[in-house]
Design a protein around this motif. Structure first.
Motif, mmCIF file in Angstrom:
data_model
loop_
_atom_site.group_PDB
_atom_site.id
_atom_site.type_symbol
_atom_site.label_atom_id
_atom_site.label_comp_id
_atom_site.label_asym_id
_atom_site.label_seq_id
_atom_site.Cartn_x
_atom_site.Cartn_y
_atom_site.Cartn_z
ATOM 1 N N CYS A 1 0.832 -1.053 -0.051
ATOM 2 C CA CYS A 1 0.216 -0.026 0.101
ATOM 3 C C CYS A 1 0.922 1.115 -0.163
ATOM 4 N N PHE A 2 0.399 2.183 -0.742
ATOM 5 C CA PHE A 2 1.399 3.468 -0.830
ATOM 6 C C PHE A 2 1.095 4.241 0.633
ATOM 7 N N SER A 3 2.165 4.907 0.902
ATOM 8 C CA SER A 3 2.308 5.346 2.263
ATOM 9 C C SER A 3 2.550 6.864 2.052
ATOM 10 N N ASP A 4 1.878 7.775 2.586
ATOM 11 C CA ASP A 4 2.436 9.130 2.676
ATOM 12 C C ASP A 4 2.665 9.648 3.939
ATOM 13 N N TYR A 5 3.987 9.455 4.165
ATOM 14 C CA TYR A 5 4.478 10.037 5.439
ATOM 15 C C TYR A 5 4.322 11.570 5.932
ATOM 16 N N SER A 6 4.254 12.408 4.552
ATOM 17 C CA SER A 6 4.353 13.814 4.793
ATOM 18 C C SER A 6 2.918 14.480 5.441
ATOM 19 N N ASN A 7 1.925 13.343 5.683
ATOM 20 C CA ASN A 7 0.854 13.928 6.271
ATOM 21 C C ASN A 7 0.994 14.117 7.796
ATOM 22 N N ALA A 8 1.985 13.342 8.318
ATOM 23 C CA ALA A 8 2.281 13.334 9.716
ATOM 24 C C ALA A 8 2.242 14.607 10.470
ATOM 25 N N ARG A 9 3.041 15.684 9.582
ATOM 26 C CA ARG A 9 3.194 16.868 10.159
ATOM 27 C C ARG A 9 1.842 17.734 10.346
ATOM 28 N N TYR A 10 0.849 17.348 9.710
ATOM 29 C CA TYR A 10 -0.562 17.993 9.929
ATOM 30 C C TYR A 10 -1.516 17.320 10.820
ATOM 31 N N ASN A 11 -0.958 16.277 11.421
ATOM 32 C CA ASN A 11 -1.798 15.755 12.345
ATOM 33 C C ASN A 11 -1.004 15.387 13.803
ATOM 34 N N ILE A 12 -0.633 16.699 14.187
ATOM 35 C CA ILE A 12 0.183 16.684 15.442
ATOM 36 C C ILE A 12 -0.754 17.127 16.738
ATOM 37 N N TYR A 13 -1.147 16.073 17.498
ATOM 38 C CA TYR A 13 -1.812 16.351 18.690
ATOM 39 C C TYR A 13 -1.053 17.040 19.946
ATOM 40 N N ASP A 14 -1.509 17.984 20.564
ATOM 41 C CA ASP A 14 -0.875 18.200 21.883
ATOM 42 C C ASP A 14 -1.358 17.477 22.970
ATOM 43 N N ARG A 15 -1.085 17.762 24.264
ATOM 44 C CA ARG A 15 -1.398 16.808 25.410
ATOM 45 C C ARG A 15 -2.797 16.913 25.660
ATOM 46 N N SER B 1 -2.807 23.804 10.570
ATOM 47 C CA SER B 1 -1.827 23.261 9.907
ATOM 48 C C SER B 1 -0.892 24.345 9.411
ATOM 49 N N GLY B 2 -1.048 25.578 9.624
ATOM 50 C CA GLY B 2 -0.355 26.604 9.529
ATOM 51 C C GLY B 2 0.727 26.756 10.464
ATOM 52 N N ILE B 3 0.294 26.560 11.561
ATOM 53 C CA ILE B 3 1.519 26.493 12.614
ATOM 54 C C ILE B 3 2.657 25.510 12.546
ATOM 55 N N ALA B 4 1.678 24.169 12.110
ATOM 56 C CA ALA B 4 2.539 23.041 11.851
ATOM 57 C C ALA B 4 3.507 23.095 10.840
ATOM 58 N N ALA B 5 3.019 23.852 9.576
ATOM 59 C CA ALA B 5 3.664 24.095 8.372
ATOM 60 C C ALA B 5 4.915 24.937 8.826
ATOM 61 N N ASP B 6 4.603 26.199 9.454
ATOM 62 C CA ASP B 6 5.743 27.032 9.834
ATOM 63 C C ASP B 6 6.981 26.311 10.552
ATOM 64 N N LEU C 1 9.801 19.573 19.511
ATOM 65 C CA LEU C 1 10.706 18.485 19.574
ATOM 66 C C LEU C 1 9.966 17.522 18.960
ATOM 67 N N ALA C 2 8.430 17.480 18.589
ATOM 68 C CA ALA C 2 7.832 16.518 17.721
ATOM 69 C C ALA C 2 8.538 16.552 16.291
ATOM 70 N N ILE C 3 8.447 17.689 15.884
ATOM 71 C CA ILE C 3 8.798 18.013 14.529
ATOM 72 C C ILE C 3 10.260 17.715 14.348
ATOM 73 N N ASP C 4 11.060 17.797 15.167
ATOM 74 C CA ASP C 4 12.560 17.650 15.246
ATOM 75 C C ASP C 4 12.604 16.163 15.041
ATOM 76 N N PHE C 5 11.979 15.416 15.774
ATOM 77 C CA PHE C 5 11.985 13.819 15.911
ATOM 78 C C PHE C 5 11.489 13.298 14.575
ATOM 79 N N ILE C 6 10.480 13.755 13.882
ATOM 80 C CA ILE C 6 10.092 13.279 12.376
ATOM 81 C C ILE C 6 11.255 13.423 11.558
ATOM 82 N N LEU C 7 11.690 14.715 11.593
ATOM 83 C CA LEU C 7 12.484 15.120 10.716
ATOM 84 C C LEU C 7 13.947 14.309 10.655
#
Ligand code: FAD
Length: 450
Positions: free
Chosen positions: A84-98, A105-110, A150-156
């Protein structure tokens, strides 16, 4: 007295099986494969979990759709592997806080863009450091601090370094990744390959040249051959050995070399980092997460980097399976391996309740692979420091006398991947065939002289 074969291959992962197949196809039929575990596949390994096949090790065929064709993608197509095709790049728009809110999505993209820029800057600085050009060093980029950073640093850094530096896999083979979702497992590819040169019946390998549960503990090597000693006291002799064990195993004390490996070899082996990557599988009675394809990957932002950060639902691969996967790496992987599965389940459930609320059902099953504490693996894959000298991988790959080295860690362009293991198996066996041809030439010259 022990029987002698032309070649002994240590390890039956993708690199070892590929090397053996190439040798067999080139007329070297008297080979022996010694595998420490009770199965072939190594880091390609499926497990029946929650009613489906999940991949504990390699899960994706990475690098598809580019200018060159990924050989593992071709193998998969030939054997009809379901993917199955996987699109990792969606992860950054599905970031949950605690508190369970998704970052806009704007904040996440920035934040993502800032993280990429900063990683690129860091690389450039390291590069100038490396060249000793002190004048050009710019301000070090600030390090991530907030949970989303930190989450984005980890994904990256742990998933998407391709955004920062060119990675051969994606440059050569393309940027698409396909998840293997086949009941027969990713390992089906290896069984298909084995069938071509080992005696099999009804999918079971019955060839006596494949010896399972043989843990190699010592290699005695000289100018005339190699003696291989296993943990259960068996002795095997051969003209050559192809050693396909992981970089983690080479760094460990599992195999003694007699005489010891030369210093240049040992130094190179020490310089390669071992990455630990752990996929924890959780089975639920019901689905409580959004199952849309673009929600396949989601992220949890916590003040501790890498704390149950990266999640995937399996609804794309296996609809109705109600399975979630969370990926931990390095220190978090080691920490979780050292505790009980109940403890890990408790932690994971607390994280999920932060994201999806207190009323979600408990998981009914958990599977935690132990790649770090497995003495036949000692980690998940090799990771060369970004700015590293190409001589390091050359030295890791270079033969020592009659011992040849193969495996993903010996692949200069594709280390860390299944195709790296596959291509290294081909390269190493070809190099050995060339060496055997030269040796035969030398022998026949000597005979004519006599
Ligand atoms: P291995 O598969 O490790 O084979 C070596 C064999 O040697 C093993 O079977 C081992 O049991 C055996 N052995 C060890 N010591 C001894 C001994 N003393 N005596 C005898 N036998 C011994 N790659 C991708 O392309 N895509 C992915 O999505 C991906 N994800 C991954 C996720 C995880 C969790 C892991 C662990 C790996 C992942 N990889 C992925 C990497 C990929 O799995 C490896 O690069 C590849 O399978 C390595 O193959 P190999 O033949 O080099 O080594």
């Amino acid at each position: 007295s022990p029987s002698r074969s032309s070649v002994i291959i240590v390890g039956a992962g993708i690199s070892g099986i590929t090397a053996a197949k190439v040798l067999a196809e080139n007329g070297i039929e008297d080979l022996v494969i010694l595998e420490a575990s009770d199965r072939i596949g190594g880091r390609i390994r499926k497990e029946n979990f929650g009613g489906v096949s999940v991949e504990l090790g390699a899960g994706w065929i990475a690098g598809v759709g580019g200018k060159e064709s990924n050989p593992v993608w071709e193998l998969a197509a030939k054997s009809g592997l379901r993917t199955c095709f996987s699109d990792y790049s969606n992860a950054r728009y599905n970031i949950y806080d605690r508190s369970g809110k998704i970052f806009p999505s704007g904040i996440a993209a920035d934040s993502y863009k800032r993280a990429v820029d900063s990683a690129i800057q860091k690389l450039k600085n390291q590069d100038t450091d490396h060249r000793g050009d002190v004048n050009k060093i710019t301000e070090p980029p600030s390090s991530p601090k907030t949970p989303i950073e930190l989450a984005i640093d980890f994904i990256l850094h742990d998933f998407e370094m391709a955004e920062v530096e060119p990675i051969s896999t994606y440059v050569d083979f393309g940027e698409r990744e396909f998840l293997v979702a086949d009941e027969r497992g990713y390992e089906h590819l290896l069984y298909r390959m084995a069938e071509d040169f080992l005696f099999t019946s009804e999918g079971v390998i019955l060839d006596s040249r494949l010896k399972l549960n043989k843990v190699v503990r010592e290699l005695q090597h000289s100018r005339s051959g190699v003696t291989v000693i296993t943990e259960d006291g068996c002795i095997f002799e051969s003209d050559y050995v192809i050693l396909s064990v992981s970089i983690g195993v080479l760094q460990s004390e599992l195999i003694a070399f007699n005489p010891p490996l030369p210093r240049w070899k040992l130094e190179a082996i020490e310089k390669c980092d071992v990455m630990v990557y752990t996929k924890i599988f959780l089975k639920f009675p019901d689905r409580f997460w959004p199952s849309l394809p673009e929600k396949e990957f989601f992220v949890y932002a916590h003040e501790r980097r890498g704390y149950y950060t990266f999640w995937q639902h399996m609804e794309n691969a296996y609809p109705g399976s109600h399975i979630l996967v969370v990926t931990l790496t390095n220190e978090e992987s080691k920490r979780v391996e050292a505790q009980s599965d109940e403890e890990t389940l408790k932690e994971a459930m607390a994280v999920l309740r932060d994201m999806f609320g207190p009323n979600i059902p408990d998981a009914i099953d958990i599977f935690v692979p132990h790649w770090w504490n497995n003495r036949f693996q000692r980690g998940s894959y090799s990771n060369y420091p970004i700015i590293s000298n190409p001589q390091v991988v050359h030295n890791i790959q270079a033969p020592v006398g009659r011992i040849f080295f193969t495996g993903e860690h010996t692949s200069e362009r594709f280390n860390g991947y299944v195709h790296g293991g596959y291509l290294s198996g081909i390269d190493t066996s070809k190099e050995l065939l060339e060496e055997m041809r030269k040796e035969n030439e030398r022998k026949s010259e000597n005979q004519t002289l006599l």
